[in-house]
Write an enzyme that holds these catalytic residues in place. Structure first.
Site, short mmCIF file in Angstrom:
data_model
loop_
_atom_site.label_atom_id
_atom_site.label_comp_id
_atom_site.label_asym_id
_atom_site.label_seq_id
_atom_site.Cartn_x
_atom_site.Cartn_y
_atom_site.Cartn_z
N ASP A 49 0.83 -1.20 0.00
CA ASP A 49 0.00 0.00 0.00
C ASP A 49 0.86 1.25 0.00
OD1 ASP A 49 -2.83 1.29 0.69
OD2 ASP A 49 -1.33 2.23 1.99
N TYR A 54 2.34 10.52 -0.51
CA TYR A 54 3.43 10.16 0.41
C TYR A 54 4.76 10.65 -0.16
CZ TYR A 54 0.04 6.90 2.54
OH TYR A 54 -1.05 6.33 3.15
N TRP A 205 -5.08 1.15 8.90
CA TRP A 205 -3.75 1.71 9.11
C TRP A 205 -3.56 2.03 10.60
CZ3 TRP A 205 -3.08 6.92 10.69
CH2 TRP A 205 -4.17 7.77 10.51
N SER A 206 -2.32 2.11 11.00
CA SER A 206 -1.94 2.37 12.39
C SER A 206 -2.44 1.31 13.37
CB SER A 206 -2.43 3.75 12.84
OG SER A 206 -1.81 4.13 14.05
N LYS A 216 7.15 0.37 23.78
CA LYS A 216 8.48 0.95 23.96
C LYS A 216 8.45 2.33 24.60
CE LYS A 216 8.76 2.61 19.17
NZ LYS A 216 9.47 2.41 17.89
N GLU A 294 9.40 -9.63 12.22
CA GLU A 294 8.72 -9.76 13.50
C GLU A 294 7.21 -9.53 13.37
OE1 GLU A 294 9.78 -10.75 16.65
OE2 GLU A 294 11.36 -11.48 15.32
N ASN A 295 6.84 -8.50 12.60
CA ASN A 295 5.43 -8.14 12.48
C ASN A 295 4.59 -9.24 11.84
OD1 ASN A 295 5.78 -5.62 13.66
ND2 ASN A 295 6.13 -4.58 11.72
#
Length: 334
Positions: A49, A54, A205-206, A216, A294-295
């Protein structure tokens, strides 16, 4: 990596999508961006995406270059139109026929592709007749430059009006791209029920609340060096509303839940949005290839009902679910 259908269409997409907002063409160098895209491909992600706005087009260019040489038919490429691009003149924004037609041509040129799989209205345009917008999208589909049409951050009413016109024009809206995560749930009361009714799904998104749900950021402590909260090029402004000690304290209550599932807190956040059956995919960006690896471990995770309830209890004081906050700008940006 698991696949899900995009809305009531026959298109399958990976349930984790690689997105390059705030990274390609701005925060990270092109060679790192290319390495992140390769890591996504290696992890089984085939859905990507981006948007014309952007980095003022640079993100599309970087993504197109990073995917050069890949079999086009094996990829699902999403981009968007609405926000200003180019010199930002009076017709360089919005959802007029002029801007949509010039927008798709510009995106394809920057991506170096003949078509995109999903072309999305990046916001609702209050200044252009919706009939004009939908007719232009219909022509984009008929031209073969986009296979499917979606929207982003539209309200339930806007989606209903758009879908009715789309079906009259011979196509269907298949998706909505909203912000959605365990802290920001404004689409749950109205948008998701409307989407189910209309045959649309969410491309969210997010999912990590701009990194806030990664755990963190700690209460009473400065933001880690190099984190999004310290980035003056756009990242800091997107996360500032979450940098409140009460929110940070509630987020830390998720740590034992993540440990119980043998997940990192970031993986827990992504897998949480994927528990919603109206979510087709979660957009995840990266500034390092190892973050992608990781994601993707969030794909296929099933969170038991009792732990979903525990997440709700932990975050309850910090959850935002007012549907009035699902809004597009009242006027086009200058």
């Amino acid at each position: 990596m698991e696949y899900r259908y995009l809305g009531r269409s026959g298109l399958k997409i990976t349930e984790i999508t690689y997105g390059n907002w705030l990274t390609h063409g701005s925060q990270v160098e092109n060679d790192v961006a290319t390495a992140c895209v390769q890591a996504a491909l290696d992890a089984g992600i085939t859905t990507f995406d981006t948007a014309d706005a952007y980095a003022n087009g640079k993100a599309e260019e970087v993504l197109g270059a990073a995917l050069a040489g890949q079999r086009r038919e094996s990829l699902e490429i999403f981009t968007k139109v609405y926000w200003p691009v180019g010199p930002k003149g009076p017709n360089d924004t919005g959802l007029s026929r002029k801007h949509i037609m010039e927008g798709i041509n510009g995106s394809l040129r920057r991506l170096n592709m003949d078509y995109v799989d999903l072309y999305q209205a990046h916001r609702f345009d209050h200044e252009t007749p919706l009939e004009e917008t939908i007719a232009a999208f219909a022509d984009v589909v008929r031209s073969g430059k986009a296979l499917y049409i979606g929207v982003s951050e539209w309200t339930a009413d806007q989606m209903r009006r758009g879908q009715a016109l789309a079906r009259q024009a011979g196509f269907s809206l298949v998706s909505n791209q909203p912000q959605y995560n365990a802290l920001w749930r404004v689409i749950e009361p109205e948008v998701i029920p409307a989407a189910k009714e209309l045959g649309m799904s969410q491309v969210v998104w997010s999912p990590m609340a701009q990194g806030m749900l990664s755990g963190k950021y700690l209460p009473g402590r400065p933001a880690p060096a190099g984190s999004r909260a310290t980035d003056e090029h756009g990242g800091k402004s997107t996360i500032s509303r979450y940098l409140d000690d009460s929110i940070l304290e509630n987020v830390q209550k998720l740590r034992p839940i993540a440990e119980q599932l043998d997940l990192s807190m970031a993986q827990l956040a992504i897998s949480w949005v994927l528990q919603n059956d109206n979510v087709a995919t979660a957009l995840v960006g990266a500034s390092r290839p190892d973050q992608v690896a990781e994601n993707v471990k969030a794909s296929g995770v099933k969170i038991p009902a009792e732990l979903m309830s525990a997440i709700d209890d932990a975050l309850a004081p910090s959850i935002e679910n007012d549907p009035a906050k699902t809004t597009s700008p009242a006027s086009r940006p200058a």
